[in-house]
Design a protein around this motif. Structure first.
Motif, PDB file in Angstrom:
ATOM      1  N   GLY A  48      -8.060 -18.749 -10.226  1.00 55.14           N
ATOM      2  CA  GLY A  48      -9.703 -18.690  -9.929  1.00 55.14           C
ATOM      3  C   GLY A  48     -10.137 -17.291 -10.205  1.00 55.14           C
ATOM      4  O   GLY A  48      -9.793 -16.759 -11.063  1.00 55.14           O
ATOM      5  N   LYS A  49     -11.186 -17.084  -9.527  1.00 52.74           N
ATOM      6  CA  LYS A  49     -12.166 -16.113  -9.664  1.00 52.74           C
ATOM      7  C   LYS A  49     -11.431 -14.738  -9.350  1.00 52.74           C
ATOM      8  O   LYS A  49     -11.494 -13.924 -10.085  1.00 52.74           O
ATOM      9  N   ALA A  50     -10.411 -14.787  -8.188  1.00 54.78           N
ATOM     10  CA  ALA A  50      -9.680 -13.784  -7.697  1.00 54.78           C
ATOM     11  C   ALA A  50      -8.652 -13.383  -8.865  1.00 54.78           C
ATOM     12  O   ALA A  50      -8.665 -12.166  -9.110  1.00 54.78           O
ATOM     13  N   THR A  51      -7.997 -14.243  -9.421  1.00 56.56           N
ATOM     14  CA  THR A  51      -7.179 -14.031 -10.471  1.00 56.56           C
ATOM     15  C   THR A  51      -7.993 -13.232 -11.832  1.00 56.56           C
ATOM     16  O   THR A  51      -7.410 -12.200 -12.209  1.00 56.56           O
ATOM     17  N   ALA A  52      -9.243 -13.885 -12.034  1.00 53.62           N
ATOM     18  CA  ALA A  52      -9.952 -13.230 -13.076  1.00 53.62           C
ATOM     19  C   ALA A  52     -10.380 -11.892 -12.901  1.00 53.62           C
ATOM     20  O   ALA A  52     -10.431 -11.180 -13.490  1.00 53.62           O
ATOM     21  N   ALA A  53     -10.955 -11.498 -11.780  1.00 51.87           N
ATOM     22  CA  ALA A  53     -11.165 -10.404 -11.169  1.00 51.87           C
ATOM     23  C   ALA A  53     -10.173  -9.317 -11.377  1.00 51.87           C
ATOM     24  O   ALA A  53     -10.352  -8.454 -11.992  1.00 51.87           O
ATOM     25  N   PHE A  54      -9.043  -9.865 -10.712  1.00 51.44           N
ATOM     26  CA  PHE A  54      -7.815  -8.943 -10.789  1.00 51.44           C
ATOM     27  C   PHE A  54      -7.545  -8.501 -12.260  1.00 51.44           C
ATOM     28  O   PHE A  54      -7.208  -7.207 -12.598  1.00 51.44           O
ATOM     29  N   GLU A  55      -7.473  -9.444 -13.243  1.00 48.50           N
ATOM     30  CA  GLU A  55      -7.116  -9.238 -14.567  1.00 48.50           C
ATOM     31  C   GLU A  55      -8.177  -8.320 -15.326  1.00 48.50           C
ATOM     32  O   GLU A  55      -7.809  -7.503 -15.982  1.00 48.50           O
ATOM     33  N   LEU A  87     -14.134   4.012  -8.903  1.00 52.92           N
ATOM     34  CA  LEU A  87     -14.433   2.699  -8.357  1.00 52.92           C
ATOM     35  C   LEU A  87     -13.463   1.698  -8.958  1.00 52.92           C
ATOM     36  O   LEU A  87     -13.026   0.594  -7.985  1.00 52.92           O
ATOM     37  N   THR A  88     -12.846   1.461 -10.036  1.00 57.30           N
ATOM     38  CA  THR A  88     -11.716   0.568 -10.520  1.00 57.30           C
ATOM     39  C   THR A  88     -10.608   0.792  -9.583  1.00 57.30           C
ATOM     40  O   THR A  88      -9.913  -0.330  -9.198  1.00 57.30           O
ATOM     41  N   CYS A  89     -10.110   2.078  -9.173  1.00 56.10           N
ATOM     42  CA  CYS A  89      -8.827   1.958  -8.341  1.00 56.10           C
ATOM     43  C   CYS A  89      -9.280   1.712  -6.898  1.00 56.10           C
ATOM     44  O   CYS A  89      -8.275   0.661  -6.316  1.00 56.10           O
ATOM     45  N   SER A  90     -10.405   1.725  -6.402  1.00 52.85           N
ATOM     46  CA  SER A  90     -10.790   1.376  -5.046  1.00 52.85           C
ATOM     47  C   SER A  90     -10.951  -0.111  -5.023  1.00 52.85           C
ATOM     48  O   SER A  90     -10.408  -0.774  -3.990  1.00 52.85           O
ATOM     49  N   ASN A  91     -11.438  -0.741  -6.076  1.00 54.06           N
ATOM     50  CA  ASN A  91     -11.497  -2.152  -6.041  1.00 54.06           C
ATOM     51  C   ASN A  91      -9.945  -3.031  -6.303  1.00 54.06           C
ATOM     52  O   ASN A  91      -9.833  -3.900  -5.590  1.00 54.06           O
ATOM     53  N   LEU A  92      -9.191  -2.092  -6.989  1.00 53.10           N
ATOM     54  CA  LEU A  92      -7.751  -2.617  -6.794  1.00 53.10           C
ATOM     55  C   LEU A  92      -7.140  -2.290  -5.675  1.00 53.10           C
ATOM     56  O   LEU A  92      -6.196  -3.315  -5.348  1.00 53.10           O
ATOM     57  N   GLY A  93      -7.383  -1.435  -4.906  1.00 58.79           N
ATOM     58  CA  GLY A  93      -6.906  -1.029  -3.654  1.00 58.79           C
ATOM     59  C   GLY A  93      -7.425  -2.369  -2.704  1.00 58.79           C
ATOM     60  O   GLY A  93      -6.358  -2.733  -1.998  1.00 58.79           O
ATOM     61  N   CYS A  94      -8.578  -2.718  -2.777  1.00 57.53           N
ATOM     62  CA  CYS A  94      -9.191  -3.657  -2.030  1.00 57.53           C
ATOM     63  C   CYS A  94      -8.339  -5.104  -2.298  1.00 57.53           C
ATOM     64  O   CYS A  94      -8.159  -5.662  -1.389  1.00 57.53           O
ATOM     65  N   TYR A  95      -8.263  -5.303  -3.498  1.00 60.13           N
ATOM     66  CA  TYR A  95      -7.695  -6.360  -3.862  1.00 60.13           C
ATOM     67  C   TYR A  95      -6.097  -6.449  -3.331  1.00 60.13           C
ATOM     68  O   TYR A  95      -5.769  -7.772  -2.751  1.00 60.13           O
ATOM     69  N   TYR A  96      -5.308  -5.473  -3.637  1.00 66.08           N
ATOM     70  CA  TYR A  96      -3.948  -5.659  -3.114  1.00 66.08           C
ATOM     71  C   TYR A  96      -3.786  -5.652  -1.552  1.00 66.08           C
ATOM     72  O   TYR A  96      -2.894  -6.003  -1.067  1.00 66.08           O
ATOM     73  N   ARG A  97      -4.756  -5.085  -0.999  1.00 67.76           N
ATOM     74  CA  ARG A  97      -4.965  -4.921   0.496  1.00 67.76           C
ATOM     75  C   ARG A  97      -5.017  -6.544   1.039  1.00 67.76           C
ATOM     76  O   ARG A  97      -4.595  -7.287   2.023  1.00 67.76           O
TER      77      ARG A  97
END
Length: 87
Positions: A1-8, A33-43
């Motif tokens: 889905g969208k979350a998977t695409a965003a993560f990739e 910004l990239t690391c912050s977004n990845l942190g939010c994703y993993y959270r």
């Protein structure tokens, strides 16, 4: 889905920045910004250790940007996210 695409896309951006140290050094805000977004994703994915690792990297990058720039930034958001993950 969208979350998977965003993560990739975020992981791809991280790989590009990692492979191009000069570009990453020139635009630390993009690294933050990239690391912050990845942190939010993993959270949200329920992986607090991974989230904390990325949020720490984001804070470090943001602090480097602030130290080298006369423009004041707001890192309190990143600190708050890190506290949420830890606490």
């Amino acid at each position: 889905g969208k979350a998977t695409a965003a993560f990739e896309q975020l992981k791809f951006a991280e790989a590009v920045l990692t492979a191009n140290a000069a570009m990453a050094a020139a635009d630390g805000g993009l690294v933050a910004l990239t690391c912050s977004n990845l942190g939010c994703y993993y959270r949200r994915a329920g992986l607090p250790r991974a989230a904390l690792r990325y949020l720490r990297r984001a804070m470090k990058a943001e602090e480097a940007v602030l130290a080298s720039s006369p423009i004041s930034g707001d890192i309190s958001l990143l600190h708050g996210l890190a506290r949420d993950v830890v606490g």
